[in-house]
Design an enzyme around this catalytic site. Structure first.
Site, mmCIF file in Angstrom:
data_model
loop_
_atom_site.group_PDB
_atom_site.id
_atom_site.type_symbol
_atom_site.label_atom_id
_atom_site.label_comp_id
_atom_site.label_asym_id
_atom_site.label_seq_id
_atom_site.Cartn_x
_atom_site.Cartn_y
_atom_site.Cartn_z
ATOM 1 N N HIS A 1 15.224 -8.207 -11.711
ATOM 2 C CA HIS A 1 15.531 -6.786 -11.975
ATOM 3 C C HIS A 1 15.977 -6.773 -13.433
ATOM 4 O O HIS A 1 17.154 -6.927 -13.730
ATOM 5 C CB HIS A 1 16.628 -6.274 -11.050
ATOM 6 C CG HIS A 1 16.139 -6.061 -9.647
ATOM 7 N ND1 HIS A 1 16.872 -5.414 -8.694
ATOM 8 C CD2 HIS A 1 14.977 -6.412 -9.037
ATOM 9 C CE1 HIS A 1 16.184 -5.366 -7.557
ATOM 10 N NE2 HIS A 1 15.031 -5.977 -7.741
ATOM 11 N N ASP B 1 8.215 -11.407 0.043
ATOM 12 C CA ASP B 1 8.550 -10.888 -1.290
ATOM 13 C C ASP B 1 9.150 -12.071 -2.036
ATOM 14 O O ASP B 1 10.214 -12.567 -1.647
ATOM 15 C CB ASP B 1 9.549 -9.731 -1.139
ATOM 16 C CG ASP B 1 9.944 -9.107 -2.477
ATOM 17 O OD1 ASP B 1 9.664 -9.695 -3.538
ATOM 18 O OD2 ASP B 1 10.559 -8.023 -2.442
ATOM 19 N N GLU C 1 6.101 -1.127 -6.250
ATOM 20 C CA GLU C 1 6.334 -1.703 -4.938
ATOM 21 C C GLU C 1 6.735 -0.680 -3.878
ATOM 22 O O GLU C 1 7.843 -0.726 -3.340
ATOM 23 C CB GLU C 1 7.409 -2.783 -5.037
ATOM 24 C CG GLU C 1 8.677 -2.378 -5.769
ATOM 25 C CD GLU C 1 9.706 -3.519 -5.778
ATOM 26 O OE1 GLU C 1 10.043 -4.010 -4.699
ATOM 27 O OE2 GLU C 1 10.160 -3.902 -6.871
ATOM 28 N N HIS D 1 16.075 -6.719 1.648
ATOM 29 C CA HIS D 1 16.294 -8.040 1.043
ATOM 30 C C HIS D 1 16.698 -9.046 2.113
ATOM 31 O O HIS D 1 17.695 -9.751 1.990
ATOM 32 C CB HIS D 1 17.331 -7.961 -0.085
ATOM 33 C CG HIS D 1 16.793 -7.317 -1.328
ATOM 34 N ND1 HIS D 1 17.535 -7.097 -2.459
ATOM 35 C CD2 HIS D 1 15.560 -6.852 -1.628
ATOM 36 C CE1 HIS D 1 16.788 -6.505 -3.392
ATOM 37 N NE2 HIS D 1 15.585 -6.351 -2.901
ATOM 38 N N GLU E 1 3.638 -5.125 -3.568
ATOM 39 C CA GLU E 1 4.265 -5.143 -4.893
ATOM 40 C C GLU E 1 3.422 -5.942 -5.883
ATOM 41 O O GLU E 1 3.042 -7.084 -5.605
ATOM 42 C CB GLU E 1 5.656 -5.783 -4.785
ATOM 43 C CG GLU E 1 6.373 -5.939 -6.115
ATOM 44 C CD GLU E 1 7.804 -6.458 -5.964
ATOM 45 O OE1 GLU E 1 8.099 -7.129 -4.941
ATOM 46 O OE2 GLU E 1 8.617 -6.210 -6.870
ATOM 47 N N HIS F 1 10.886 -1.649 -10.789
ATOM 48 C CA HIS F 1 11.932 -1.968 -11.778
ATOM 49 C C HIS F 1 11.311 -2.766 -12.914
ATOM 50 O O HIS F 1 10.240 -3.348 -12.775
ATOM 51 C CB HIS F 1 13.053 -2.784 -11.101
ATOM 52 C CG HIS F 1 12.539 -3.951 -10.299
ATOM 53 N ND1 HIS F 1 12.233 -5.166 -10.858
ATOM 54 C CD2 HIS F 1 12.222 -4.068 -8.981
ATOM 55 C CE1 HIS F 1 11.779 -5.980 -9.913
ATOM 56 N NE2 HIS F 1 11.749 -5.338 -8.766
ATOM 57 N N HIS G 1 14.028 3.062 -1.400
ATOM 58 C CA HIS G 1 14.246 2.498 -2.736
ATOM 59 C C HIS G 1 13.337 3.203 -3.752
ATOM 60 O O HIS G 1 12.548 4.066 -3.397
ATOM 61 C CB HIS G 1 14.040 0.979 -2.740
ATOM 62 C CG HIS G 1 12.704 0.514 -2.222
ATOM 63 N ND1 HIS G 1 11.581 0.481 -3.003
ATOM 64 C CD2 HIS G 1 12.320 0.054 -0.992
ATOM 65 C CE1 HIS G 1 10.569 -0.001 -2.287
ATOM 66 N NE2 HIS G 1 10.988 -0.259 -1.053
ATOM 67 N N ASP H 1 7.330 -11.232 -9.512
ATOM 68 C CA ASP H 1 7.916 -10.584 -8.333
ATOM 69 C C ASP H 1 6.781 -9.906 -7.572
ATOM 70 O O ASP H 1 6.275 -8.867 -8.002
ATOM 71 C CB ASP H 1 8.971 -9.568 -8.788
ATOM 72 C CG ASP H 1 9.684 -8.888 -7.622
ATOM 73 O OD1 ASP H 1 9.502 -9.323 -6.475
ATOM 74 O OD2 ASP H 1 10.428 -7.920 -7.894
ATOM 75 N N ARG I 1 5.559 -3.650 2.543
ATOM 76 C CA ARG I 1 5.754 -3.425 1.101
ATOM 77 C C ARG I 1 4.616 -4.146 0.387
ATOM 78 O O ARG I 1 4.228 -5.262 0.787
ATOM 79 C CB ARG I 1 7.111 -3.957 0.647
ATOM 80 C CG ARG I 1 7.369 -3.805 -0.838
ATOM 81 C CD ARG I 1 8.859 -3.893 -1.226
ATOM 82 N NE ARG I 1 9.473 -5.184 -0.964
ATOM 83 C CZ ARG I 1 10.382 -5.420 -0.019
ATOM 84 N NH1 ARG I 1 10.768 -4.449 0.781
ATOM 85 N NH2 ARG I 1 10.893 -6.619 0.159
ATOM 86 N N TYR J 1 9.086 1.496 6.024
ATOM 87 C CA TYR J 1 9.886 0.598 6.860
ATOM 88 C C TYR J 1 10.279 1.340 8.139
ATOM 89 O O TYR J 1 11.002 2.334 8.077
ATOM 90 C CB TYR J 1 11.136 0.152 6.098
ATOM 91 C CG TYR J 1 10.814 -0.374 4.720
ATOM 92 C CD1 TYR J 1 10.399 -1.689 4.520
ATOM 93 C CD2 TYR J 1 10.894 0.467 3.603
ATOM 94 C CE1 TYR J 1 10.084 -2.160 3.243
ATOM 95 C CE2 TYR J 1 10.584 0.004 2.331
ATOM 96 C CZ TYR J 1 10.182 -1.300 2.159
ATOM 97 O OH TYR J 1 9.873 -1.751 0.900
ATOM 98 N N ASP K 1 32.139 -31.592 -4.279
ATOM 99 C CA ASP K 1 31.690 -31.870 -5.648
ATOM 100 C C ASP K 1 30.327 -31.243 -5.919
ATOM 101 O O ASP K 1 29.562 -31.723 -6.768
ATOM 102 C CB ASP K 1 31.618 -33.391 -5.861
ATOM 103 C CG ASP K 1 33.006 -34.007 -5.790
ATOM 104 O OD1 ASP K 1 33.937 -33.400 -6.347
ATOM 105 O OD2 ASP K 1 33.152 -35.068 -5.159
HETATM 106 N N1 GLY Z 1 12.343 -8.936 -4.995
HETATM 107 C C1 GLY Z 1 13.220 -7.860 -5.006
HETATM 108 C C2 GLY Z 1 12.529 -6.649 -5.421
HETATM 109 O O1 GLY Z 1 11.347 -6.541 -5.226
HETATM 110 O O2 GLY Z 1 13.093 -5.784 -6.022
HETATM 111 MN MN MN Z 2 10.621 -6.014 -7.134
HETATM 112 MN MN MN Z 3 10.035 -8.146 -4.898
#
Ligand code: GLY
Ligand code: MN
Ligand code: MN
Length: 469
Positions: free
Chosen positions: A357, A256, A380, A239, A403, A350, A346, A267, A401, A384, A35
């Site tokens: 995103h 992150d 960001e 991620h 950001e 974004h 990447h 973010d 990273r 890596y 449930d």
């Molecule tokens: N938190 C995911 C990204 O930075 O895109």
């Molecule tokens: Mn991000």
């Molecule tokens: Mn992020």
């Protein structure tokens, strides 16, 4: 949030649409098991136009010249269900509190749809999201066309309203920016806490919980996405959300995370040493990523393209990869051949908004779109180095990273998350008293919520206790 924010958005949307009917539908509830449902979050497009966050909702906007109508189909009040899972606005609340001109039980949507669509030139409907729903809408239109001899007809055109709404969403209003700033301020405070809580031997999940504890007590409504807390080589998984490893002494940890407040997201990523001191090599790698981030942030201004911002950061990252011995060759040709991709896979960032995103175009007709004042973009960059044979030995297990969330302004940019330290010296200073957060945790006053009703007066409960003891 004041309802006129939503009314303003509806007006802007209606001004941009041609005569016709627009239908927006909430996401379905997803069952987890038994449930238990997954936490519910409605469709951002629907929410931004209505402020209504309950499931089983359809919002309908009708435009015919200057005539406009706003109809909500909502779950009806239901005392039994409300006992189990909480209050509903119902049709009365939809009109009284959410400004609908008319409101009906959502079960009546397909009964009323033909009336709403009759002789309307076009339907605006987000398609590709709920094909069963879209199929029923198509059948309702087809049935109307079968009534041609009675002078009835359904719309001939179906248009995806995201063609309008996403343009609205990508450029934030002053109000949107304020709400994003609130989410950023909460997230900055949570990262400061995490930096002051971290210490080797902790579990990644425990550190992620510090972040989310601070989110909650500072007024976040939920996380904007699953918190990433990745120590050592785990940071090479972009991620990573397992968050179940132990922080090693001498390792870096990459967090992150973002708070969501009033359906707007932050973010942030920061990478810092679990023991409070960067090693010389960690520092070298870190400072290349920071330099790349600074270059990309400096490139953000109206008129510049998203691609140019990406290139500004990438150029520095590739110089760094050569300096660190991970790549050999001229940066220019390393960029052309994509040789850097094992270490930076990447894009630079974004759009950020209601969705982490966020929606909105990046390219139009193959060309990177120019930035406009009011856009919010994350910057960001990262490097890596997976713990893998192909990675230069000395660098293995370092993942970094950095950001920040950046508002494009008329003259350039404003970094909405700049209050959070990111130079090596500032991070080390903040972490000087490593683990200090645990000694400082005290209740804080959260923004006033709804008061729960008391069932009994405390004095009475006290007296009863005395008698019985
Ligand atoms: N938190 C995911 C990204 O930075 O895109
Ligand atoms: Mn991000
Ligand atoms: Mn992020």
């Amino acid at each position: 949030m004041a309802h006129n924010v939503f009314a303003d958005r509806r007006t802007r949307f209606l001004d941009a649409m041609e005569d016709g009917v627009a239908v927006f539908k909430s996401w379905p509830v997803h069952v987890r098991n038994g449930d238990v449902d997954h936490p519910y979050r409605t469709n951002s497009d629907l929410f931004l136009l209505t402020g209504f966050d309950e499931p089983e909702t359809m919002a309908v906007l009708v435009k015919r010249g200057a005539d406009r109508k706003y109809v909500l189909f909502v779950r009806p009040r239901d005392p039994e269900m409300e006992t189990w899972v909480g209050k509903r606005a119902g049709t009365e609340g939809a009109i009284r509190d959410f400004g609908a001109d008319e409101a009906y039980d959502s079960a009546l949507f397909f009964d009323r749809l033909p009336g709403l669509l009759t002789n309307q030139p076009r339907l605006y409907l987000e398609f590709g999201l709920d094909v069963a729903f879209e199929g029923r809408v198509s059948l309702a239109i087809e049935a109307l066309k079968g009534e041609a001899r009675k002078g009835l007809c359904g719309p001939w055109q179906i248009i995806d309203p995201r063609s309008i709404l996403w343009d609205m969403r990508v450029v934030k209003s002053a109000h949107d920016v304020q709400v994003i700033e609130d989410a950023c301020a909460i997230t900055v405070a949570a990262f400061r806490a995490a930096m002051q809580a971290a210490t080797p031997g902790m579990n990644e999940g425990e550190l992620a919980a510090v972040v989310e504890f601070e989110f909650r007590r500072r007024g976040a409504h939920r996380v904007a996405f699953e918190t990433i807390c990745a120590s050592g080589a785990n940071a090479a998984t972009l991620h990573y959300i397992r968050n179940d490893a132990t922080l090693g002494d001498g390792d870096l940890v990459l967090i992150d995370a973002g708070a969501e407040r009033n359906m707007m997201s932050a973010d942030i990523s920061r990478t810092f040493p679990t023991n409070g001191r960067f090693t010389p090599l960690q520092r070298r790698v870190y400072e290349w990523v920071l330099k790349a981030q600074e270059a990309a942030i400096a490139a953000v201004k109206p008129g510049t393209t998203y691609a140019k911002v990406h290139e500004a950061g990438l150029k520095v990252l590739v110089e760094g990869l050569v300096d660190l011995g991970a790549l050999k060759g001229k940066p220019r040709s390393l960029i052309e051949t994509g040789a850097y991709r094992p270490y930076f896979m990447h894009r630079i960032g974004h759009w950020l908004g209601s969705d982490v995103h966020d929606v909105g175009p990046y390219f139009v007709d193959g060309a990177s779109i120019p930035l406009r004042a009011g856009m919010v973009i994350t910057i960001e960059p990262g490097l890596y180095f997976a713990d893998a044979p192909a990675t230069p030995k000395a660098l293995r297990g370092i993942g970094i990273r950095i950001e920040d969330d950046v508002l494009v302004t008329d003259k350039g940019r404003r970094v909405l998350t700049e209050a959070l330290p990111k130079t090596v010296d500032d991070i080390e200073a903040l972490m000087a008293d490593r683990g200090a957060w645990w000694r400082t945790v005290q209740p804080v006053t959260v923004p006033a919520g709804k008061k729960a009703k008391k069932s009994a007066k405390p004095e009475k409960a006290g007296k009863a206790k005395k008698k019985s003891s």
